[in-house]
Design a protein around this motif. Structure first.
Motif, PDB file in Angstrom:
ATOM      1  N   ASP A   1       6.908   4.546  14.645  1.00 45.13           N
ATOM      2  CA  ASP A   1       7.257   5.971  14.672  1.00 45.13           C
ATOM      3  C   ASP A   1       8.621   6.255  14.056  1.00 45.13           C
ATOM      4  N   HIS A   2       9.458   5.214  13.913  1.00 45.15           N
ATOM      5  CA  HIS A   2      10.838   5.457  13.480  1.00 45.15           C
ATOM      6  C   HIS A   2      11.229   4.734  12.197  1.00 45.15           C
ATOM      7  N   VAL A   3      10.278   4.029  11.554  1.00 48.17           N
ATOM      8  CA  VAL A   3      10.613   3.271  10.356  1.00 48.17           C
ATOM      9  C   VAL A   3      11.120   4.197   9.251  1.00 48.17           C
ATOM     10  N   PHE A   4      12.141   3.718   8.526  1.00 47.39           N
ATOM     11  CA  PHE A   4      12.777   4.511   7.466  1.00 47.39           C
ATOM     12  C   PHE A   4      13.384   3.542   6.458  1.00 47.39           C
ATOM     13  N   HIS A   5      13.258   3.848   5.152  1.00 48.30           N
ATOM     14  CA  HIS A   5      13.847   2.976   4.141  1.00 48.30           C
ATOM     15  C   HIS A   5      14.203   3.762   2.881  1.00 48.30           C
ATOM     16  N   TYR A   6      14.952   3.073   1.970  1.00 47.66           N
ATOM     17  CA  TYR A   6      15.379   3.691   0.721  1.00 47.66           C
ATOM     18  C   TYR A   6      14.637   3.125  -0.494  1.00 47.66           C
ATOM     19  N   PHE A   7      14.212   1.858  -0.434  1.00 51.94           N
ATOM     20  CA  PHE A   7      13.601   1.228  -1.595  1.00 51.94           C
ATOM     21  C   PHE A   7      12.164   1.719  -1.776  1.00 51.94           C
ATOM     22  N   PRO A   8      11.816   2.190  -2.973  1.00 52.59           N
ATOM     23  CA  PRO A   8      10.463   2.712  -3.211  1.00 52.59           C
ATOM     24  C   PRO A   8       9.358   1.720  -2.888  1.00 52.59           C
ATOM     25  N   ASP A   9       9.541   0.438  -3.254  1.00 49.96           N
ATOM     26  CA  ASP A   9       8.478  -0.538  -2.995  1.00 49.96           C
ATOM     27  C   ASP A   9       8.281  -0.775  -1.494  1.00 49.96           C
ATOM     28  N   ILE A  10       9.391  -0.755  -0.741  1.00 53.08           N
ATOM     29  CA  ILE A  10       9.287  -0.932   0.708  1.00 53.08           C
ATOM     30  C   ILE A  10       8.630   0.294   1.336  1.00 53.08           C
ATOM     31  N   ILE A  11       8.996   1.478   0.851  1.00 52.60           N
ATOM     32  CA  ILE A  11       8.397   2.714   1.355  1.00 52.60           C
ATOM     33  C   ILE A  11       6.881   2.695   1.130  1.00 52.60           C
ATOM     34  N   THR A  12       6.471   2.210  -0.043  1.00 49.12           N
ATOM     35  CA  THR A  12       5.043   2.113  -0.348  1.00 49.12           C
ATOM     36  C   THR A  12       4.340   1.168   0.622  1.00 49.12           C
ATOM     37  N   ARG A  13       4.969   0.042   0.939  1.00 51.18           N
ATOM     38  CA  ARG A  13       4.381  -0.914   1.881  1.00 51.18           C
ATOM     39  C   ARG A  13       4.289  -0.323   3.285  1.00 51.18           C
ATOM     40  N   ILE A  14       5.307   0.445   3.665  1.00 52.64           N
ATOM     41  CA  ILE A  14       5.301   1.085   4.980  1.00 52.64           C
ATOM     42  C   ILE A  14       4.132   2.054   5.097  1.00 52.64           C
ATOM     43  N   ILE A  15       3.940   2.871   4.049  1.00 52.18           N
ATOM     44  CA  ILE A  15       2.836   3.837   4.038  1.00 52.18           C
ATOM     45  C   ILE A  15       1.498   3.110   4.154  1.00 52.18           C
ATOM     46  N   GLU A  16       1.376   1.978   3.424  1.00 50.58           N
ATOM     47  CA  GLU A  16       0.135   1.204   3.442  1.00 50.58           C
ATOM     48  C   GLU A  16      -0.102   0.587   4.824  1.00 50.58           C
ATOM     49  N   LYS A  17       0.940   0.083   5.447  1.00 48.75           N
ATOM     50  CA  LYS A  17       0.823  -0.491   6.781  1.00 48.75           C
ATOM     51  C   LYS A  17       0.334   0.561   7.778  1.00 48.75           C
ATOM     52  N   LYS A  18       0.927   1.737   7.703  1.00 47.66           N
ATOM     53  CA  LYS A  18       0.537   2.805   8.619  1.00 47.66           C
ATOM     54  C   LYS A  18      -0.903   3.240   8.375  1.00 47.66           C
ATOM     55  N   ARG A  19      -1.297   3.283   7.116  1.00 42.58           N
ATOM     56  CA  ARG A  19      -2.659   3.701   6.775  1.00 42.58           C
ATOM     57  C   ARG A  19      -3.684   2.723   7.336  1.00 42.58           C
ATOM     58  N   LYS A  20      -3.346   1.422   7.300  1.00 40.84           N
ATOM     59  CA  LYS A  20      -4.259   0.390   7.803  1.00 40.84           C
ATOM     60  C   LYS A  20      -4.131   0.172   9.305  1.00 40.84           C
ATOM     61  N   GLY A  21      -3.166   0.871   9.895  1.00 41.13           N
ATOM     62  CA  GLY A  21      -2.998   0.735  11.335  1.00 41.13           C
ATOM     63  C   GLY A  21      -2.249  -0.503  11.750  1.00 41.13           C
ATOM     64  N   LYS A  22      -1.576  -1.190  10.803  1.00 46.39           N
ATOM     65  CA  LYS A  22      -0.810  -2.388  11.135  1.00 46.39           C
ATOM     66  C   LYS A  22       0.550  -2.000  11.708  1.00 46.39           C
ATOM     67  N   THR A  23       0.913  -2.617  12.821  1.00 46.94           N
ATOM     68  CA  THR A  23       2.178  -2.261  13.473  1.00 46.94           C
ATOM     69  C   THR A  23       3.246  -3.341  13.329  1.00 46.94           C
ATOM     70  N   SER A  24       2.978  -4.362  12.533  1.00 49.72           N
ATOM     71  CA  SER A  24       3.940  -5.449  12.386  1.00 49.72           C
ATOM     72  C   SER A  24       4.969  -5.122  11.301  1.00 49.72           C
ATOM     73  N   PHE A  25       6.157  -4.736  11.747  1.00 55.27           N
ATOM     74  CA  PHE A  25       7.246  -4.465  10.814  1.00 55.27           C
ATOM     75  C   PHE A  25       8.321  -5.547  10.883  1.00 55.27           C
ATOM     76  N   GLU A  26       8.064  -6.568  11.669  1.00 54.98           N
ATOM     77  CA  GLU A  26       8.952  -7.728  11.724  1.00 54.98           C
ATOM     78  C   GLU A  26       8.141  -8.898  12.262  1.00 54.98           C
ATOM     79  N   GLY A  27       8.064  -9.962  11.493  1.00 57.44           N
ATOM     80  CA  GLY A  27       7.269 -11.121  11.892  1.00 57.44           C
ATOM     81  C   GLY A  27       8.002 -12.009  12.878  1.00 57.44           C
ATOM     82  N   ASN A  28       7.593 -13.260  12.911  1.00 55.80           N
ATOM     83  CA  ASN A  28       8.216 -14.223  13.802  1.00 55.80           C
ATOM     84  C   ASN A  28       9.648 -14.513  13.363  1.00 55.80           C
TER      85      ASN A  28
END
Length: 310
Positions: free
Chosen positions: A107-134
């Motif tokens: 709900d609070h993810v925010f970034h400046y890099f276009p490629d990262i923003i694109t990945r964030i949008i894709e993650k949200k679209r697929k319903g993936k909630t992992s924004f930080e791995g192990n």
């Protein structure tokens, strides 16, 4: 390089520590670029750990436990535990994902890099909630204190590098607070999984660096000709370690940890300390934890890197 070659030759000495990677993987890394190990933090951490504890079968010898307790006293922990026994030592241990952090980031993810923003949008679209791995902690030590309580040390080691000032999907989250967050996760999962058996009673975060960088809040630095440049204020971790001495700063950096009480935040702040390679060498030498011929090789290795105070 003698001690590295010795440990590689006698590979069974490594198995107890390097369980994050197989022996073949570590040997392959070394063979590709032996010179790299002059600057390599994992190997410096391994040699320092081996100097203090030796092989896994010897890590509970009285002189080694005594040396570790003396090291903890030099860390400027506000809450200094007295270690009775060591149960596990692991370099580059993988810690679990922090589930609550991922939930909040959705709900609070925010970034400046276009490629990262694109990945964030894709993650949200697929319903993936992992924004930080192990998270991989550089050194993990688990043991019991004099009261029989299970305690764990999560140690972030830095040789000449600094901590990461941001995380891939979070430009305002630093490496130290990520480690502390992961330590909390490990403790809480131990309570959920073990159902009152094997619960981790207390967690500690320790930073491990050369002594010249340590701040006054944690016992002060080693005096060298570089003092004119204020080395104890030359790294981001100098400021962050001082900042996290305050429990309110810990709490504000981990807003998803709303289940933690004020008393717990205070204890976490008291459980943050700073150890140095020089102090490891000192307590190991003073308590005779190194046996020949490894002692001479370890001392040569440390001396080549200016890790022995004259």
């Amino acid at each position: 390089m003698k001690i590295i070659k010795h440990l590689l030759k006698n590979w069974k000495l490594l198995i107890g520590y390097f369980t994050g990677k197989t022996f073949k993987e570590w040997k392959s890394i070394y063979n590709k670029n032996p010179r790299r190990f002059n600057h390599d933090e994992p190997w410096l951490t391994l040699v320092a750990t081996y100097a203090l504890f030796g092989e896994q079968c010897k890590m509970n010898q009285p002189n080694r436990i005594k040396a570790f307790n003396l090291l903890l006293k030099s860390s400027n922990l506000d809450n200094v535990p007295k270690i009775k026994s060591i149960e596990e030592i692991q370099v580059e241990k993988q810690l679990p994902e922090v589930e609550k952090y991922n939930e909040v980031m959705r709900d609070h993810v925010f970034h400046y890099f276009p490629d990262i923003i694109t990945r964030i949008i894709e993650k949200k679209r697929k319903g993936k909630t992992s924004f930080e791995g192990n998270t991989h902690v550089d050194l993990f030590i688990r043991g019991t204190d004099s009261d029989g309580k299970k305690i764990c040390f999560f140690i972030e080691a830095k040789f000449n590098s600094d901590i990461s000032h941001d995380i891939k999907y979070n430009p305002v989250r630093d490496q130290i607070i990520r480690n502390i967050d992961s330590a909390i996760e490990v403790q809480q999962k131990s309570k959920d999984v073990n159902k009152n058996k094997g619960i981790i009673d207390d967690i500690f975060f320790l930073l491990l660096t050369p002594k010249i960088f340590r701040t006054e809040s944690y016992g002060g630095n080693r005096k060298t000709s570089l003092d004119i440049f204020k080395p104890q204020r030359s790294r981001l971790y100098c400021y962050k370690m001082d900042e996290y001495k305050n429990p309110l700063n810990l709490k504000s950096a981990l807003p998803h940890r709303n289940e933690i009480s004020s008393e717990h935040w205070q204890r976490l702040a008291r459980n943050i300390g700073w150890i140095t390679f020089e102090d490891i060498n000192r307590v190991a030498f003073d308590n005779d934890t190194m046996a020949p011929p490894e002692k001479e090789m370890i001392l040569e290795f440390m001396n080549e890197r200016n890790m022995i105070e004259k």
